[in-house]
Motif scaffolding. Structure first.
Motif, mmCIF file in Angstrom:
data_model
loop_
_atom_site.group_PDB
_atom_site.id
_atom_site.type_symbol
_atom_site.label_atom_id
_atom_site.label_comp_id
_atom_site.label_asym_id
_atom_site.label_seq_id
_atom_site.Cartn_x
_atom_site.Cartn_y
_atom_site.Cartn_z
ATOM 1 N N VAL A 11 28.722 23.003 -5.911
ATOM 2 C CA VAL A 11 27.488 22.709 -6.637
ATOM 3 C C VAL A 11 27.345 21.217 -6.921
ATOM 4 C CG1 VAL A 11 26.209 23.110 -8.773
ATOM 5 C CG2 VAL A 11 27.434 25.000 -7.678
ATOM 6 N N ALA A 12 28.447 20.573 -7.271
ATOM 7 C CA ALA A 12 28.418 19.142 -7.546
ATOM 8 C C ALA A 12 28.594 18.316 -6.284
ATOM 9 C CB ALA A 12 29.509 18.781 -8.550
ATOM 10 N N ALA A 13 29.306 18.874 -5.305
ATOM 11 C CA ALA A 13 29.636 18.110 -4.096
ATOM 12 C C ALA A 13 28.421 17.876 -3.205
ATOM 13 C CB ALA A 13 30.726 18.825 -3.313
ATOM 14 N N ILE A 14 27.545 18.891 -3.074
ATOM 15 C CA ILE A 14 26.424 18.775 -2.140
ATOM 16 C C ILE A 14 25.497 17.606 -2.482
ATOM 17 C CG2 ILE A 14 24.330 19.900 -1.293
ATOM 18 C CD1 ILE A 14 25.829 22.532 -1.356
ATOM 19 N N PRO A 15 24.971 17.506 -3.727
ATOM 20 C CA PRO A 15 24.075 16.366 -4.006
ATOM 21 C C PRO A 15 24.776 15.023 -3.930
ATOM 22 C CG PRO A 15 24.539 17.598 -6.012
ATOM 23 C CD PRO A 15 25.069 18.409 -4.881
ATOM 24 N N LEU A 16 26.039 14.962 -4.391
ATOM 25 C CA LEU A 16 26.757 13.688 -4.364
ATOM 26 C C LEU A 16 27.083 13.274 -2.936
ATOM 27 C CD1 LEU A 16 28.090 11.370 -5.853
ATOM 28 C CD2 LEU A 16 30.157 12.775 -6.097
ATOM 29 N N ALA A 17 27.576 14.204 -2.135
ATOM 30 C CA ALA A 17 27.908 13.893 -0.746
ATOM 31 C C ALA A 17 26.654 13.523 0.040
ATOM 32 C CB ALA A 17 28.598 15.086 -0.087
ATOM 33 N N THR A 18 25.539 14.196 -0.252
ATOM 34 C CA THR A 18 24.282 13.884 0.436
ATOM 35 C C THR A 18 23.813 12.480 0.112
ATOM 36 O OG1 THR A 18 23.603 16.217 0.413
ATOM 37 C CG2 THR A 18 21.876 14.572 0.732
ATOM 38 N N ALA A 19 23.882 12.105 -1.173
ATOM 39 C CA ALA A 19 23.454 10.770 -1.592
ATOM 40 C C ALA A 19 24.317 9.691 -0.948
ATOM 41 C CB ALA A 19 23.507 10.660 -3.116
ATOM 42 N N ILE A 20 25.639 9.904 -0.944
ATOM 43 C CA ILE A 20 26.552 8.928 -0.340
ATOM 44 C C ILE A 20 26.290 8.805 1.153
ATOM 45 C CG2 ILE A 20 28.974 8.435 0.193
ATOM 46 C CD1 ILE A 20 29.708 9.802 -2.446
ATOM 47 N N HIS A 21 26.108 9.954 1.802
ATOM 48 C CA HIS A 21 25.839 9.955 3.245
ATOM 49 C C HIS A 21 24.552 9.202 3.568
ATOM 50 C CE1 HIS A 21 25.273 11.366 7.355
ATOM 51 N NE2 HIS A 21 24.060 11.762 7.003
ATOM 52 N N LEU A 22 23.505 9.401 2.785
ATOM 53 C CA LEU A 22 22.232 8.726 3.033
ATOM 54 C C LEU A 22 22.367 7.213 2.897
ATOM 55 C CD1 LEU A 22 19.627 11.078 1.334
ATOM 56 C CD2 LEU A 22 19.815 10.549 3.764
ATOM 57 N N ILE A 23 23.123 6.757 1.914
ATOM 58 C CA ILE A 23 23.335 5.314 1.753
ATOM 59 C C ILE A 23 24.059 4.755 2.979
ATOM 60 C CG2 ILE A 23 24.493 3.530 0.383
ATOM 61 C CD1 ILE A 23 24.098 5.362 -2.059
ATOM 62 N N GLY A 24 25.099 5.474 3.412
ATOM 63 C CA GLY A 24 25.825 5.040 4.603
ATOM 64 C C GLY A 24 24.967 5.078 5.849
ATOM 65 N N ALA A 25 24.113 6.100 5.962
ATOM 66 C CA ALA A 25 23.225 6.218 7.125
ATOM 67 C C ALA A 25 22.227 5.071 7.164
ATOM 68 C CB ALA A 25 22.493 7.558 7.090
ATOM 69 N N MET A 26 21.708 4.686 5.996
ATOM 70 C CA MET A 26 20.747 3.579 5.955
ATOM 71 C C MET A 26 21.426 2.255 6.307
ATOM 72 S SD MET A 26 18.274 4.433 2.728
ATOM 73 C CE MET A 26 17.364 5.981 2.679
ATOM 74 N N ALA A 27 22.663 2.070 5.834
ATOM 75 C CA ALA A 27 23.397 0.857 6.196
ATOM 76 C C ALA A 27 23.651 0.809 7.696
ATOM 77 C CB ALA A 27 24.718 0.802 5.426
ATOM 78 N N ALA A 28 24.036 1.954 8.260
ATOM 79 C CA ALA A 28 24.291 2.018 9.701
ATOM 80 C C ALA A 28 23.017 1.783 10.498
ATOM 81 C CB ALA A 28 24.889 3.379 10.065
ATOM 82 N N ARG A 29 21.904 2.353 10.039
ATOM 83 C CA ARG A 29 20.657 2.187 10.765
ATOM 84 C C ARG A 29 20.106 0.774 10.623
ATOM 85 N NH1 ARG A 29 18.626 6.683 12.554
ATOM 86 N NH2 ARG A 29 20.850 7.038 12.800
ATOM 87 N N TRP A 30 20.333 0.128 9.480
ATOM 88 C CA TRP A 30 19.936 -1.269 9.322
ATOM 89 C C TRP A 30 20.685 -2.136 10.345
ATOM 90 C CZ3 TRP A 30 21.874 -6.125 8.431
ATOM 91 C CH2 TRP A 30 20.954 -7.099 8.007
ATOM 92 N N LEU A 31 21.974 -1.887 10.484
ATOM 93 C CA LEU A 31 22.760 -2.621 11.473
ATOM 94 C C LEU A 31 22.315 -2.291 12.890
ATOM 95 C CD1 LEU A 31 26.381 -2.357 10.021
ATOM 96 C CD2 LEU A 31 25.076 -4.462 10.387
ATOM 97 N N PHE A 32 21.920 -1.037 13.115
ATOM 98 C CA PHE A 32 21.463 -0.612 14.439
ATOM 99 C C PHE A 32 20.344 -1.519 14.932
ATOM 100 C CE2 PHE A 32 18.566 2.007 17.047
ATOM 101 C CZ PHE A 32 19.437 2.426 18.045
ATOM 102 N N PHE A 33 19.438 -1.879 14.031
ATOM 103 C CA PHE A 33 18.329 -2.758 14.409
ATOM 104 C C PHE A 33 18.708 -4.235 14.288
ATOM 105 C CE2 PHE A 33 16.119 1.184 13.205
ATOM 106 C CZ PHE A 33 15.359 1.370 14.347
#
Length: 289
Positions: A253-275
């Motif tokens: 219950v606590a892991a899903i929202p926290l893991a999702t938020a962390i993953h999204l931050i990492g995904a945005m950092a990776a995609r920023w570098l992608f461009f």
């Protein structure tokens, strides 16, 4: 290239949305009633919201519908057609689970395949470009599909999310290593760009103009090596490794929202570098390589 926020939001959120919708279509995550309404609504909101965000980068967003007409030659157009078709195919499945009405299971499988096809088309918008060697490689579609699958699994709270997240970090690391060698491997120089390579080493003495232009704004972006290295570490850790750790040690219950938020931050950092790290060959005319 210029890392436009709208395109970053588009690729990150639509990828996660279609990954989540694919799991719902396959029946990996099942629900009924208002729970189904919330889950399908979340998937549709991410997918559609990401697609809408992509229009913010257009000079004339009101003309976006014209992109659908070039599906025979354009991966962007194919993405638009695939996304709309997928969302329409999955609509009866979503409505059936919400209202308790029967819906052919085959539609869910077709919709899941459509989700994968849509993400693949998105990746090919970039992977097809020979003018950007860093993107012109098989690792680009693999990376996009891995982000979609991992994001969907994390959001769905599935056990497979942990190995998928760790695999994503490995693929992301590999994409950085492969990407770094693509431009040197192409062996492109200012001499090739100007057609004067046969005369010897060619350098740019003076740019053709002193003011900025579209090419300098959109196609040429310089990111410091130290900043890029730090962002790569952040992206690899946050996109996969830390979400996997959170899912392992915390209650679901606590892991899903926290893991999702962390993953999204990492995904945005990776995609920023992608461009930001993608070098367009037009930079050779300005002595940027």
């Amino acid at each position: 290239m210029h890392p436009a926020p709208s395109v970053i939001l588009f690729t990150v959120f639509s990828g996660m949305g279609f990954g989540f919708l694919a799991l719902l279509g396959l029946g990996v995550l099942t629900a009924s009633g208002w729970t189904a309404f919330f889950l399908w609504g979340l998937g549709y909101a991410l997918a559609v919201g990401g697609l809408v965000a992509s229009t913010f980068h257009l000079g004339h967003p009101e003309r976006a519908f014209r992109a659908f007409s070039q599906w025979q030659t354009s991966w962007l157009s194919r993405e638009g057609v695939a996304s709309v078709a997928t969302l329409l195919v999955l609509a009866p499945v979503a409505a059936g689970q919400w209202l308790g009405l029967p819906a052919p299971q085959g539609l869910g499988w077709i919709g899941a395949a459509g989700c994968a096809a849509t993400v693949f088309c998105t990746s090919m918008i970039y992977a097809q470009l020979k003018t950007v060697p860093r993107w012109h490689h098989w690792i680009t579609p693999v990376l996009f599909l891995a982000f979609a699958l991992t994001g969907g699994l994390i959001l769905a709270g599935q056990m497979l999310a942990m190995p998928a997240a760790l695999a994503l970090s490995a693929i992301l690391f590999l994409s950085f290593r492969i990407g770094d060698g693509q431009f040197p491997a192409a062996a492109l120089t200012t001499g090739h760009a100007t057609g004067l390579a046969h005369l010897g080493r060619v350098t740019v003495l003076e740019r053709g103009h002193t003011a900025g232009n579209y090419l300098l704004t959109e196609m040429i972006h310089v990111v410091g090596r130290k900043h890029a290295e730090k962002l790569r570490i952040i992206a690899i850790l946050l996109a996969g490794i830390l979400p996997a750790l959170v899912l392992l040690v915390l209650p679901l219950v606590a892991a899903i929202p926290l893991a999702t938020a962390i993953h999204l931050i990492g995904a945005m950092a990776a995609r920023w570098l992608f461009f930001a790290e993608a070098e367009h060959v037009v930079g050779l005319y300005y002595g940027m390589r």
